[in-house]
Scaffold this active site. Sequence first.
Site, PDB file in Angstrom:
ATOM      1  N   LYS A 125       0.884  -1.181   0.000  1.00 58.54           N
ATOM      2  CA  LYS A 125       0.000   0.000   0.000  1.00 58.54           C
ATOM      3  C   LYS A 125       0.911   1.218   0.000  1.00 58.54           C
ATOM      4  CE  LYS A 125      -4.134   1.826   2.273  1.00 58.54           C
ATOM      5  NZ  LYS A 125      -5.036   1.951   1.145  1.00 58.54           N
TER       6      LYS A 125
HETATM    7  C1  LIG Z   1      -6.625   0.439  -4.129  1.00 55.50           C
HETATM    8  C2  LIG Z   1      -7.344  -0.136  -2.971  1.00 55.50           C
HETATM    9  N1  LIG Z   1      -7.884  -1.363  -3.083  1.00 55.50           N
HETATM   10  C3  LIG Z   1      -8.553  -1.923  -2.073  1.00 55.50           C
HETATM   11  C4  LIG Z   1      -8.727  -1.284  -0.864  1.00 55.50           C
HETATM   12  C5  LIG Z   1      -9.440  -1.942   0.252  1.00 55.50           C
HETATM   13  O1  LIG Z   1      -8.532  -2.363   1.236  1.00 55.50           O
HETATM   14  P1  LIG Z   1      -8.912  -2.441   2.762  1.00 55.50           P
HETATM   15  O2  LIG Z   1     -10.126  -3.292   2.844  1.00 55.50           O
HETATM   16  O3  LIG Z   1      -7.750  -3.069   3.416  1.00 55.50           O
HETATM   17  O4  LIG Z   1      -9.179  -1.066   3.220  1.00 55.50           O
HETATM   18  C6  LIG Z   1      -8.201  -0.006  -0.699  1.00 55.50           C
HETATM   19  C7  LIG Z   1      -8.378   0.698   0.563  1.00 55.50           C
HETATM   20  O5  LIG Z   1      -7.522   1.166   1.165  1.00 55.50           O
HETATM   21  C8  LIG Z   1      -7.486   0.581  -1.770  1.00 55.50           C
HETATM   22  O6  LIG Z   1      -6.952   1.794  -1.642  1.00 55.50           O
END
Ligand SMILES: Cc1ncc(COP(=O)(O)O)c(C=O)c1O
Length: 314
Positions: A159
Site C-alpha cells: 500500500k
Molecule cells: C486500491 C485499494 N484497493 C482496495 C482497498 C481496500 O482495502 P482495505 O479493505 O484493506 O481497506 C483499498 C483501501 O484502502 C485501496 O486503496
Amino acid sequence: MAVKYFEKVWHNGEFIPWADATIHVASHVVSYASCLFEGIRCYETPQGPAIFRLKDHVDRLVDSSKIYRMELNYSSEQLQQALVELVRVNEVRHCYLRPVVFRGYGNVGVDPLHNPIEIYLMAWEWGKYLGHEALRDGVDVCVSSWGRIAPNTLPALAKASANYMNSQLIHMEAVINGYTEGIALDASGHISEGSGENIFVVRHGRILTPPLSSSVLPGVTRMSIVTLAQELGYAIVETEIPREMLYIADEVFFVGTAAEVTPIRSVDRIQVGKGKPGPITLELQESLLAIAQGRAEDKHGWLTLCGQTVAVAT
Ligand SMILES: Cc1ncc(COP(=O)(O)O)c(C=O)c1O
C-alpha cells in the site's frame, strides 16, 4: 467532505500537536512518492471505541515496508499499541486511522537508501467515503480508461502512495464523467479493483473476486468478506473476471475500509441486476457492519477495544 482532525499525532514514538506534524518540502517523499500508508477504521461500539482488524492492517504496513526496503524500527505489536494509544489520547469515539511511513529529509536525488524513515500516526473523523446514500442505495460507476498498475511496474501488494497517482487518474476521470467511482482493469484486461476499493461480483449465487495476480491490494475488508461469505454458505471464488461480467452480473459491490460494503447499481450506464442493492450484498454489508459496530459476536477477534487495557495480537 468536512473532516474533523484529532489534535494529537504520534511521531516516531512521541505525541505532538497536529499543527507540528510537518515536513520540509525537500523531503524525499515529496518528489519521489516514497511513502507507505494504511487506512484503518475505529468504530464506536457499546464497549467503547474498537479498531477493526488492527493487526492485519499493521501487518500489511510491515509487509509494504519490507517490499520497499524501509526499515521501520518498530514491531507490528509496538505500532498496534501506538494506534490504540492514539485513539485513547485523542479521546476518540470513532475515527479513521492513518499511519504513514516515508523517506524524509536528506538526499535530494532518487537514491532513497540514506534518507531517514519517518513514521506518523494520525486520526480523523471520516463519514461515508462514497457519500451518505451510497451504502443504502448503491453507486453508479464506470470502467476506467486507465489500467491498474501492471506487475513488474509497481507492486500492488504494497500500500504505497505512488499507487495512488494511478488511483487518482481513475477516480478523477470517473467523477468528471458523472460517475461516483471507476473500476480499473489489470494489464491483461481483466477486472482489477476500484481506485480505493476491492470488488466482488455475484452471478447465479456464486461470488467472484479477482485474485491478487490481477494487481489488487490485498484488502483487509476483502479478506473479511471472503470469510463471512463462506460462513453464510456461499460459494466464493478468486478468479480472473472478464470486464463484461460486470454487465451481466446479478450484483456487484465494492469493499474497503473507507467504502465498507458499497453496492454498485450500474456500470457504464448498464443496470446491474435490478438496479438496486442485491440481497447478497446487503447480507454481507450487514454481517460486516454488525461485527464492526459491536452489534454481533466478534468470533474472529477482529476488534481491538481501546477503552480498556488491551493486549495486542502478536
Ligand atoms: C486500491 C485499494 N484497493 C482496495 C482497498 C481496500 O482495502 P482495505 O479493505 O484493506 O481497506 C483499498 C483501501 O484502502 C485501496 O486503496
